[in-house]
Write a protein that holds these residues in place. Structure first.
Motif, PDB file in Angstrom:
ATOM      1  N   TYR A  52       0.839  -1.206   0.000  1.00  0.00           N
ATOM      2  CA  TYR A  52       0.000   0.000   0.000  1.00  0.00           C
ATOM      3  C   TYR A  52       0.868   1.247   0.000  1.00  0.00           C
ATOM      4  N   ASN A  53       0.463   2.237  -0.776  1.00  0.00           N
ATOM      5  CA  ASN A  53       1.152   3.519  -0.830  1.00  0.00           C
ATOM      6  C   ASN A  53       0.127   4.642  -0.816  1.00  0.00           C
ATOM      7  N   GLY A  54       0.258   5.568   0.134  1.00  0.00           N
ATOM      8  CA  GLY A  54      -0.647   6.715   0.112  1.00  0.00           C
ATOM      9  C   GLY A  54      -0.974   7.291   1.470  1.00  0.00           C
ATOM     10  N   ASP A  55      -0.532   8.513   1.729  1.00  0.00           N
ATOM     11  CA  ASP A  55      -0.940   9.307   2.885  1.00  0.00           C
ATOM     12  C   ASP A  55      -0.653   8.667   4.235  1.00  0.00           C
ATOM     13  N   ILE A  56       0.451   7.957   4.374  1.00  0.00           N
ATOM     14  CA  ILE A  56       0.903   7.537   5.705  1.00  0.00           C
ATOM     15  C   ILE A  56       1.943   8.551   6.144  1.00  0.00           C
ATOM     16  N   ARG A  57       1.508   9.463   6.985  1.00  0.00           N
ATOM     17  CA  ARG A  57       2.365  10.584   7.380  1.00  0.00           C
ATOM     18  C   ARG A  57       2.676  10.599   8.872  1.00  0.00           C
ATOM     19  N   THR A  58       1.911   9.822   9.636  1.00  0.00           N
ATOM     20  CA  THR A  58       2.111   9.772  11.082  1.00  0.00           C
ATOM     21  C   THR A  58       2.000   8.336  11.559  1.00  0.00           C
ATOM     22  N   VAL A  59       2.409   8.110  12.805  1.00  0.00           N
ATOM     23  CA  VAL A  59       2.266   6.775  13.400  1.00  0.00           C
ATOM     24  C   VAL A  59       0.800   6.386  13.437  1.00  0.00           C
ATOM     25  N   MET A  60      -0.065   7.337  13.747  1.00  0.00           N
ATOM     26  CA  MET A  60      -1.497   7.043  13.812  1.00  0.00           C
ATOM     27  C   MET A  60      -2.042   6.638  12.447  1.00  0.00           C
ATOM     28  N   ASP A  61      -1.573   7.304  11.390  1.00  0.00           N
ATOM     29  CA  ASP A  61      -2.001   6.928  10.036  1.00  0.00           C
ATOM     30  C   ASP A  61      -1.658   5.465   9.775  1.00  0.00           C
ATOM     31  N   TYR A  62      -0.436   5.085  10.145  1.00  0.00           N
ATOM     32  CA  TYR A  62      -0.016   3.696   9.929  1.00  0.00           C
ATOM     33  C   TYR A  62      -0.849   2.733  10.776  1.00  0.00           C
ATOM     34  N   GLU A  63      -1.040   3.057  12.042  1.00  0.00           N
ATOM     35  CA  GLU A  63      -1.780   2.153  12.928  1.00  0.00           C
ATOM     36  C   GLU A  63      -3.221   1.969  12.472  1.00  0.00           C
ATOM     37  N   ASN A  64      -3.840   3.041  12.007  1.00  0.00           N
ATOM     38  CA  ASN A  64      -5.210   2.934  11.505  1.00  0.00           C
ATOM     39  C   ASN A  64      -5.270   2.035  10.276  1.00  0.00           C
ATOM     40  N   PHE A  65      -4.249   2.137   9.415  1.00  0.00           N
ATOM     41  CA  PHE A  65      -4.198   1.277   8.234  1.00  0.00           C
ATOM     42  C   PHE A  65      -3.958  -0.175   8.637  1.00  0.00           C
ATOM     43  N   ALA A  66      -2.988  -0.390   9.515  1.00  0.00           N
ATOM     44  CA  ALA A  66      -2.599  -1.752   9.881  1.00  0.00           C
ATOM     45  C   ALA A  66      -3.701  -2.503  10.623  1.00  0.00           C
ATOM     46  N   LYS A  67      -4.576  -1.773  11.312  1.00  0.00           N
ATOM     47  CA  LYS A  67      -5.696  -2.424  12.005  1.00  0.00           C
ATOM     48  C   LYS A  67      -6.673  -3.049  11.023  1.00  0.00           C
ATOM     49  N   LYS A  68      -6.761  -2.466   9.840  1.00  0.00           N
ATOM     50  CA  LYS A  68      -7.764  -2.913   8.866  1.00  0.00           C
ATOM     51  C   LYS A  68      -7.201  -3.847   7.804  1.00  0.00           C
ATOM     52  N   TYR A  69      -5.938  -3.677   7.458  1.00  0.00           N
ATOM     53  CA  TYR A  69      -5.401  -4.407   6.313  1.00  0.00           C
ATOM     54  C   TYR A  69      -4.219  -5.292   6.716  1.00  0.00           C
ATOM     55  N   ASN A  70      -4.219  -6.485   6.169  1.00  0.00           N
ATOM     56  CA  ASN A  70      -3.136  -7.433   6.393  1.00  0.00           C
ATOM     57  C   ASN A  70      -2.378  -7.620   5.082  1.00  0.00           C
ATOM     58  N   VAL A  71      -1.592  -6.604   4.709  1.00  0.00           N
ATOM     59  CA  VAL A  71      -0.782  -6.688   3.503  1.00  0.00           C
ATOM     60  C   VAL A  71       0.680  -6.834   3.919  1.00  0.00           C
ATOM     61  N   GLU A  72       1.523  -7.168   2.963  1.00  0.00           N
ATOM     62  CA  GLU A  72       2.911  -7.484   3.293  1.00  0.00           C
ATOM     63  C   GLU A  72       3.785  -6.257   3.504  1.00  0.00           C
ATOM     64  N   ALA A  73       3.409  -5.122   2.910  1.00  0.00           N
ATOM     65  CA  ALA A  73       4.299  -3.966   2.968  1.00  0.00           C
ATOM     66  C   ALA A  73       3.540  -2.670   2.769  1.00  0.00           C
ATOM     67  N   VAL A  74       4.142  -1.585   3.239  1.00  0.00           N
ATOM     68  CA  VAL A  74       3.652  -0.241   2.937  1.00  0.00           C
ATOM     69  C   VAL A  74       4.819   0.548   2.354  1.00  0.00           C
ATOM     70  N   MET A  75       4.503   1.395   1.404  1.00  0.00           N
ATOM     71  CA  MET A  75       5.490   2.282   0.796  1.00  0.00           C
ATOM     72  C   MET A  75       5.153   3.702   1.222  1.00  0.00           C
ATOM     73  N   ILE A  76       6.136   4.399   1.771  1.00  0.00           N
ATOM     74  CA  ILE A  76       5.926   5.750   2.289  1.00  0.00           C
ATOM     75  C   ILE A  76       6.853   6.706   1.547  1.00  0.00           C
ATOM     76  N   GLY A  77       6.314   7.815   1.094  1.00  0.00           N
ATOM     77  CA  GLY A  77       7.111   8.802   0.382  1.00  0.00           C
ATOM     78  C   GLY A  77       7.200  10.103   1.139  1.00  0.00           C
ATOM     79  N   ARG A  78       6.232  10.977   0.930  1.00  0.00           N
ATOM     80  CA  ARG A  78       6.272  12.304   1.533  1.00  0.00           C
ATOM     81  C   ARG A  78       6.282  12.265   3.058  1.00  0.00           C
ATOM     82  N   GLY A  79       5.641  11.264   3.636  1.00  0.00           N
ATOM     83  CA  GLY A  79       5.652  11.130   5.088  1.00  0.00           C
ATOM     84  C   GLY A  79       7.048  10.915   5.636  1.00  0.00           C
ATOM     85  N   LEU A  80       7.868  10.131   4.931  1.00  0.00           N
ATOM     86  CA  LEU A  80       9.246   9.879   5.364  1.00  0.00           C
ATOM     87  C   LEU A  80      10.174  11.028   5.018  1.00  0.00           C
TER      88      LEU A  80
END
Length: 317
Positions: free
Chosen positions: A199-227
Motif C-alpha cells: 500500500y502507498n498513500g498518505d501515511i504521514r504519522t504513526v497514527m495513520d499507519y496504525e489505523n491502516f494496519a488495524k484494517k489491512y493485512n498486507v505485506e508492505a507499505v510504501m511511504i514517500g512524503r511522510g518519510l
C-alpha cells in the motif's frame, strides 16, 4: 510489515538516500526515481548515475525503477541494469501522474490501454522466464486516469502475470496527490489480487499507519512524503523515540555538506535545501513561519541565518 521508501523524482536521489540510511535507516527497500529508456542502445551516464553502485551506500537496498510502455525498451534497459549488479528486482512505474509522462501514455497514462498493458507484460515475462534469471518484476500503479471505473480491468491484467509485488497508490492520475485515497478501490484489490500487495498513500504519522494496519493485512507499505517530512517515521512506528530537533539538524547539516560537494553554484544548493524545507517544516509547531523564513531567502548567507533561527527558537510539534 515491511517498509519501503517511495521514489520521488528530483528529491530521493543517491545523496539523499545515503544520508537517510546512515542517520535513520529502518527501511527494507529504497525505490529509485524512474529511469526512462528510449531508442538509444544504452542508457546514458546521466540516466543511470543515480543507481551506479559506487554512488549508493551498502546500507541502501536499492530497487531500480523503469518508466516505459514498450517491452523492448524495458528489456534492453533491464539487461544493462542487471549487468550493474541489480539482479533481484526491477520495478515498473505505472503510476507517475506527470502531464508530460501521461501525454506519452507512460506512467499512469498507460492505464488508458489495458490491451497494450497486457501485451507489454506478456512480452516482458516471456523474456524473463526464457532468460531464467530469477529476476523479480514488481509494479507501482494507480487505479485509473480520470476515474476508477476501469480498475477491475486493470487488476485483471495484473492478475494474469506473476508480479512479485503490486504497489497500489489508490488515487487516479486526475487526483494527483489531492483528495483522500480511494480505499474502496484498495479493498477491491485486496479481495481479488493474485499477487502480493503493498500500500502507498498518505501515511504521514504513526497514527495513520496504525489505523491502516488495524484494517489491512498486507505485506508492505510504501511511504514517500511522510518519510521525507519525518525521516524518523518508520522508527517511530517500530516504537523508537520520536524525531528531535537534534536529529533533524544533524540530517540537515549532512545533506547540506553532501549537496555542497556536488552542486555547481550556490543557487543550486539553495534551491535544493529549500526543497528539503518544503517537507520538514511540517514538523514544527509554527510550520508556516518556518517555511516562510526559508522561502524568502535569496542567498546562502540569509539561508544559514534562517536555519539558525529555526533550530534555535522553534519547537517541534
Amino acid at each position: 510489515m515491511k517498509f519501503y521508501f517511495a521514489p520521488l523524482e528530483g528529491v530521493t536521489g543517491f545523496t539523499y538516500r545515503n544520508a537517510f540510511a546512515d542517520l535513520f535507516g529502518g527501511v527494507d527497500k529504497y525505490y529509485a526515481p524512474f529511469i526512462s529508456p528510449c531508442v538509444n542502445d544504452k542508457l546514458k551516464g546521466k540516466e543511470i548515475r543515480d543507481i551506479l553502485p559506487e554512488n549508493n551506500s551498502g546500507k541502501v537496498n536499492l530497487v531500480p525503477q523503469i518508466l516505459t510502455n514498450r517491452a523492448d525498451y524495458f528489456i534492453k534497459a533491464t539487461k544493462q541494469i542487471m549487468d550493474m549488479g541489480y539482479t533481484k528486482e526491477i520495478n515498473i512505474n505505472i503510476g507517475c501522474p506527470s502531464g508530460t509522462v501521461v501525454a506519452k501514455n507512460k506512467g499512469s497514462g498507460f492505464l488508458r490501454d489495458t490491451d497494450a498493458m497486457d501485451r507489454f507484460f506478456e512480452e516482458i515475462f516471456n523474456w524473463r522466464d526464457s532468460d531464467e534469471s530469477g529476476l523479480d518484476i514488481s509494479v507501482k500503479t494507480r487505479i485509473g486516469v480520470n476515474d476508477a471505473e476501469g480498475f477491475s480491468e486493470i487488476m485483471e491484467v495484473y492478475n494474469q502475470y506473476p508480479i512479485s509485488e503490486l504497489t497500489i497508490h489508490p488515487r487516479t492520475r486526475k487526483q494527483m496527490y489531492r483528495d483522500t485515497p480511494d480505499m474502496k478501490a484498495f479493498d477491491y484489490a485486496v479481495k481479488v489480487s493474485r499477487n502480493p500487495l503493498c500500500y502507498n498513500g498518505d501515511i504521514r504519522t504513526v497514527m495513520d499507519y496504525e489505523n491502516f494496519a488495524k484494517k489491512y493485512n498486507v505485506e508492505a507499505v510504501m511511504i514517500g512524503r511522510g518519510l521525507i517530512a519525518n525521516p524518523q517515521l518508520v522508527n517511530e512506528i517500530k516504537g523508537q523515540e520520536k524525531l528531535t530537533k537534534e536529529m533533524l539538524k544533524q540530517y540537515h547539516d549532512r545533506l547540506y555538506r553532501d549537496f555542497e560537494k556536488i552542486m555547481k553554484a550556490d543557487k543550486h544548493l539553495l534551491f535544493k535545501m529549500k526543497e528539503f524545507w518544503n517537507y520538514v517544516s511540517w514538523n514544527f509547531e509554527d510550520e508556516n513561519k518556518c517555511a516562510k523564513l526559508v522561502r524568502k531567502c535569496q542567498n546562502l548567507y540569509k539561508y544559514n541565518l534562517a536555519v539558525e533561527e529555526i533550530f534555535g527558537t522553534m519547537e517541534l510539534k
